[in-house]
Design a protein around this motif. Structure first.
Motif, PDB file in Angstrom:
ATOM      1  N   GLU A 183       0.868  -1.110   0.036  1.00  0.00           N
ATOM      2  CA  GLU A 183       0.030   0.103  -0.079  1.00  0.00           C
ATOM      3  C   GLU A 183       0.786   1.227  -0.066  1.00  0.00           C
ATOM      4  OE1 GLU A 183      -2.349   1.658  -0.839  1.00  0.00           O
ATOM      5  OE2 GLU A 183      -4.048   1.088   0.439  1.00  0.00           O
ATOM      6  N   CYS A 184       0.189   2.322  -0.274  1.00  0.00           N
ATOM      7  CA  CYS A 184       1.002   3.725  -0.285  1.00  0.00           C
ATOM      8  C   CYS A 184       1.181   4.141   1.033  1.00  0.00           C
ATOM      9  CB  CYS A 184       0.025   4.817  -1.102  1.00  0.00           C
ATOM     10  SG  CYS A 184       0.772   6.119  -1.336  1.00  0.00           S
ATOM     11  N   ASP A 185       2.323   4.783   1.077  1.00  0.00           N
ATOM     12  CA  ASP A 185       2.828   5.497   2.420  1.00  0.00           C
ATOM     13  C   ASP A 185       2.103   7.159   2.378  1.00  0.00           C
ATOM     14  OD1 ASP A 185       4.034   6.853   4.523  1.00  0.00           O
ATOM     15  OD2 ASP A 185       6.092   6.233   3.936  1.00  0.00           O
ATOM     16  N   PHE A 186       1.156   7.221   3.476  1.00  0.00           N
ATOM     17  CA  PHE A 186       0.425   8.011   3.710  1.00  0.00           C
ATOM     18  C   PHE A 186       1.065   9.398   4.235  1.00  0.00           C
ATOM     19  CE2 PHE A 186      -3.153   4.877   3.417  1.00  0.00           C
ATOM     20  CZ  PHE A 186      -3.568   5.214   1.902  1.00  0.00           C
ATOM     21  N   TRP A 215      -4.555  18.534  -0.656  1.00  0.00           N
ATOM     22  CA  TRP A 215      -4.709  16.850  -1.122  1.00  0.00           C
ATOM     23  C   TRP A 215      -6.053  16.737  -1.656  1.00  0.00           C
ATOM     24  CZ3 TRP A 215      -6.974  12.401   0.603  1.00  0.00           C
ATOM     25  CH2 TRP A 215      -6.281  11.265  -0.326  1.00  0.00           C
ATOM     26  N   LEU A 216      -7.076  16.785  -0.835  1.00  0.00           N
ATOM     27  CA  LEU A 216      -8.260  16.703  -1.330  1.00  0.00           C
ATOM     28  C   LEU A 216      -8.843  17.330  -2.734  1.00  0.00           C
ATOM     29  CD1 LEU A 216     -10.421  16.706   1.884  1.00  0.00           C
ATOM     30  CD2 LEU A 216      -9.856  14.758   0.695  1.00  0.00           C
ATOM     31  N   ASP A 217      -8.480  18.869  -2.832  1.00  0.00           N
ATOM     32  CA  ASP A 217      -8.866  19.490  -3.906  1.00  0.00           C
ATOM     33  C   ASP A 217      -8.027  19.210  -5.345  1.00  0.00           C
ATOM     34  OD1 ASP A 217      -9.957  21.129  -2.127  1.00  0.00           O
ATOM     35  OD2 ASP A 217      -8.719  22.719  -2.000  1.00  0.00           O
ATOM     36  N   SER A 218      -6.808  18.356  -4.831  1.00  0.00           N
ATOM     37  CA  SER A 218      -5.972  17.832  -6.130  1.00  0.00           C
ATOM     38  C   SER A 218      -7.011  16.605  -6.410  1.00  0.00           C
ATOM     39  CB  SER A 218      -4.665  17.455  -5.871  1.00  0.00           C
ATOM     40  OG  SER A 218      -4.735  16.090  -4.926  1.00  0.00           O
ATOM     41  N   GLY A 219      -8.099  16.142  -6.021  1.00  0.00           N
ATOM     42  CA  GLY A 219      -8.559  14.953  -6.251  1.00  0.00           C
ATOM     43  C   GLY A 219      -7.628  13.516  -5.884  1.00  0.00           C
ATOM     44  N   GLY A 220      -6.799  13.844  -4.909  1.00  0.00           N
ATOM     45  CA  GLY A 220      -5.871  12.718  -4.307  1.00  0.00           C
ATOM     46  C   GLY A 220      -4.584  12.286  -5.218  1.00  0.00           C
ATOM     47  N   THR A 221      -4.242  13.300  -6.250  1.00  0.00           N
ATOM     48  CA  THR A 221      -3.378  13.117  -7.130  1.00  0.00           C
ATOM     49  C   THR A 221      -2.124  13.570  -6.818  1.00  0.00           C
ATOM     50  OG1 THR A 221      -3.871  14.988  -8.392  1.00  0.00           O
ATOM     51  CG2 THR A 221      -4.925  13.223  -9.043  1.00  0.00           C
ATOM     52  N   ILE A 222      -1.843  14.289  -5.674  1.00  0.00           N
ATOM     53  CA  ILE A 222      -0.479  15.165  -5.438  1.00  0.00           C
ATOM     54  C   ILE A 222       0.234  14.128  -4.398  1.00  0.00           C
ATOM     55  CG2 ILE A 222      -1.178  17.427  -5.938  1.00  0.00           C
ATOM     56  CD1 ILE A 222      -1.520  17.880  -3.067  1.00  0.00           C
ATOM     57  N   ALA A 223       1.282  14.378  -4.206  1.00  0.00           N
ATOM     58  CA  ALA A 223       2.220  13.503  -3.229  1.00  0.00           C
ATOM     59  C   ALA A 223       1.558  13.897  -1.864  1.00  0.00           C
ATOM     60  CB  ALA A 223       3.468  13.815  -3.152  1.00  0.00           C
ATOM     61  N   PHE A 224       1.526  12.710  -0.901  1.00  0.00           N
ATOM     62  CA  PHE A 224       1.374  12.912   0.427  1.00  0.00           C
ATOM     63  C   PHE A 224       2.274  13.519   1.174  1.00  0.00           C
ATOM     64  CE2 PHE A 224      -1.255   8.992  -0.800  1.00  0.00           C
ATOM     65  CZ  PHE A 224      -2.549   9.451  -0.220  1.00  0.00           C
ATOM     66  N   PRO A 225       2.096  14.495   2.017  1.00  0.00           N
ATOM     67  CA  PRO A 225       3.116  15.250   2.451  1.00  0.00           C
ATOM     68  C   PRO A 225       4.110  14.334   3.675  1.00  0.00           C
ATOM     69  CG  PRO A 225       1.247  16.433   3.013  1.00  0.00           C
ATOM     70  CD  PRO A 225       0.881  15.036   2.532  1.00  0.00           C
ATOM     71  N   GLU A 226       5.514  14.241   3.081  1.00  0.00           N
ATOM     72  CA  GLU A 226       6.336  13.340   3.636  1.00  0.00           C
ATOM     73  C   GLU A 226       5.948  11.808   3.524  1.00  0.00           C
ATOM     74  OE1 GLU A 226       7.189  14.220   7.868  1.00  0.00           O
ATOM     75  OE2 GLU A 226       6.884  16.316   7.506  1.00  0.00           O
ATOM     76  N   GLY A 227       5.153  11.777   2.450  1.00  0.00           N
ATOM     77  CA  GLY A 227       4.959  10.107   1.917  1.00  0.00           C
ATOM     78  C   GLY A 227       5.200   9.812   0.678  1.00  0.00           C
ATOM     79  N   ASP A 245     -11.775   5.449 -13.918  1.00  0.00           N
ATOM     80  CA  ASP A 245     -10.836   6.335 -13.091  1.00  0.00           C
ATOM     81  C   ASP A 245     -10.400   5.364 -11.923  1.00  0.00           C
ATOM     82  OD1 ASP A 245     -11.396   8.259 -10.658  1.00  0.00           O
ATOM     83  OD2 ASP A 245     -10.157   9.089 -12.048  1.00  0.00           O
ATOM     84  N   PHE A 246      -9.376   5.959 -11.192  1.00  0.00           N
ATOM     85  CA  PHE A 246      -8.622   5.278 -10.115  1.00  0.00           C
ATOM     86  C   PHE A 246      -9.718   5.045  -9.097  1.00  0.00           C
ATOM     87  CE2 PHE A 246      -6.572   5.667  -5.989  1.00  0.00           C
ATOM     88  CZ  PHE A 246      -5.607   4.790  -6.184  1.00  0.00           C
ATOM     89  N   TYR A 247     -10.661   6.092  -8.891  1.00  0.00           N
ATOM     90  CA  TYR A 247     -11.615   5.829  -7.667  1.00  0.00           C
ATOM     91  C   TYR A 247     -12.697   5.010  -8.019  1.00  0.00           C
ATOM     92  CZ  TYR A 247      -8.540   8.978  -5.143  1.00  0.00           C
ATOM     93  OH  TYR A 247      -7.635   9.517  -4.352  1.00  0.00           O
ATOM     94  N   HIS A 248     -13.044   4.760  -9.365  1.00  0.00           N
ATOM     95  CA  HIS A 248     -14.159   3.680  -9.739  1.00  0.00           C
ATOM     96  C   HIS A 248     -13.905   2.264  -9.216  1.00  0.00           C
ATOM     97  CE1 HIS A 248     -16.781   1.642 -12.253  1.00  0.00           C
ATOM     98  NE2 HIS A 248     -15.986   0.757 -12.592  1.00  0.00           N
ATOM     99  N   TRP A 249     -12.780   1.950  -9.051  1.00  0.00           N
ATOM    100  CA  TRP A 249     -12.365   0.571  -8.704  1.00  0.00           C
ATOM    101  C   TRP A 249     -12.110   0.466  -7.118  1.00  0.00           C
ATOM    102  CZ3 TRP A 249     -13.139  -2.391 -12.505  1.00  0.00           C
ATOM    103  CH2 TRP A 249     -13.062  -1.643 -13.787  1.00  0.00           C
ATOM    104  N   GLN A 250     -12.725   1.436  -6.211  1.00  0.00           N
ATOM    105  CA  GLN A 250     -12.589   1.177  -4.597  1.00  0.00           C
ATOM    106  C   GLN A 250     -13.440  -0.065  -4.447  1.00  0.00           C
ATOM    107  OE1 GLN A 250     -14.259   5.251  -3.698  1.00  0.00           O
ATOM    108  NE2 GLN A 250     -12.643   5.060  -2.290  1.00  0.00           N
TER     109      GLN A 250
END
Length: 204
Positions: free
Chosen positions: A79-82, A102-114, A165-170
């Motif tokens: 899994e991704c490092d958040f 991060w929310l405004d980017s649609g979850g596409t930008i890097a997680f801070p320090e992640g 889209d990425f989130y379609h597959w949740q």
């Protein structure tokens, strides 16, 4: 070849709706108990091989669903490092400026320090390609991947025949998808998952 992608069962952090990525939690004791009470041999398709993320929650889930199968670990499917969001809930994060960004980017930008989102998704696809290549060479007819929600979304965003889209597959914990791979097509360089269907599992 039939492939099954399964999201691991719930951890304590999942039950609290925390961001659990690089934290190597074990499964929730209550979740394991619930699973054992509901599980039947046909709850999930039986397979020849089982591949997992090396994190405890995936290994434990695979051992519960496929107790007779040998398990192969693939580190690229972690899994991704958040980053600084790790272990936090929406309520704990909603007023933080970096979380809103991060929310405004649609979850596409890097997680801070992640982990950077693009690298995470690329990593997961590389891991899947590597393992499916191996399965094709070994003439395997069926295999299950017990991994993470983010991993499943990353892989299907890139490899599903119907581009979504990425989130379609949740998918919920314990749920997932089943699909087909045409080995000749795959070996020729056409890397696509065909006839994808939602997997019920025992948690629905």
């Amino acid at each position: 070849m039939e492939l099954i992608l399964i999201r691991h069962l719930k951890t304590p952090g999942n039950e609290k709706r925390q961001y659990i990525g690089s934290t190597d939690e074990e499964l929730s004791e209550q979740e394991v108990l619930n699973f054992k009470q509901k599980y039947k041999i046909d709850s999930y398709p039986q397979v020849q091989q089982v591949i997992v993320s090396p994190m405890k929650r995936c290994i434990q889930t695979a051992e519960l669903i496929y107790p007779k199968n040998q398990i192969t670990q693939e580190v690229l499917l972690k899994e991704c490092d958040f980053g600084i969001f790790e272990g936090k809930t929406y309520e704990e994060l909603k007023d933080r400026e970096e979380y809103q960004a991060w929310l405004d980017s649609g979850g596409t930008i890097a997680f801070p320090e992640g982990e950077e989102q693009k690298e995470f998704r690329s990593r997961c696809v590389r891991g899947m390609l590597c393992q499916v290549d191996r399965l094709c060479k070994e003439n395997v007819e069926s295999a299950a991947f017990v991994v993470h929600g983010g991993t499943i979304m990353a892989v299907l965003e890139q490899l599903a025949e119907d581009q979504k889209d990425f989130y379609h597959w949740q998918v919920e914990n314990g749920g997932g998808y089943r699909m087909l791979v045409n080995e000749d097509e795959w070996k020729s360089g056409i890397h696509r998952f065909r006839k994808i269907q939602k997997l019920g599992g025992v948690t629905e």
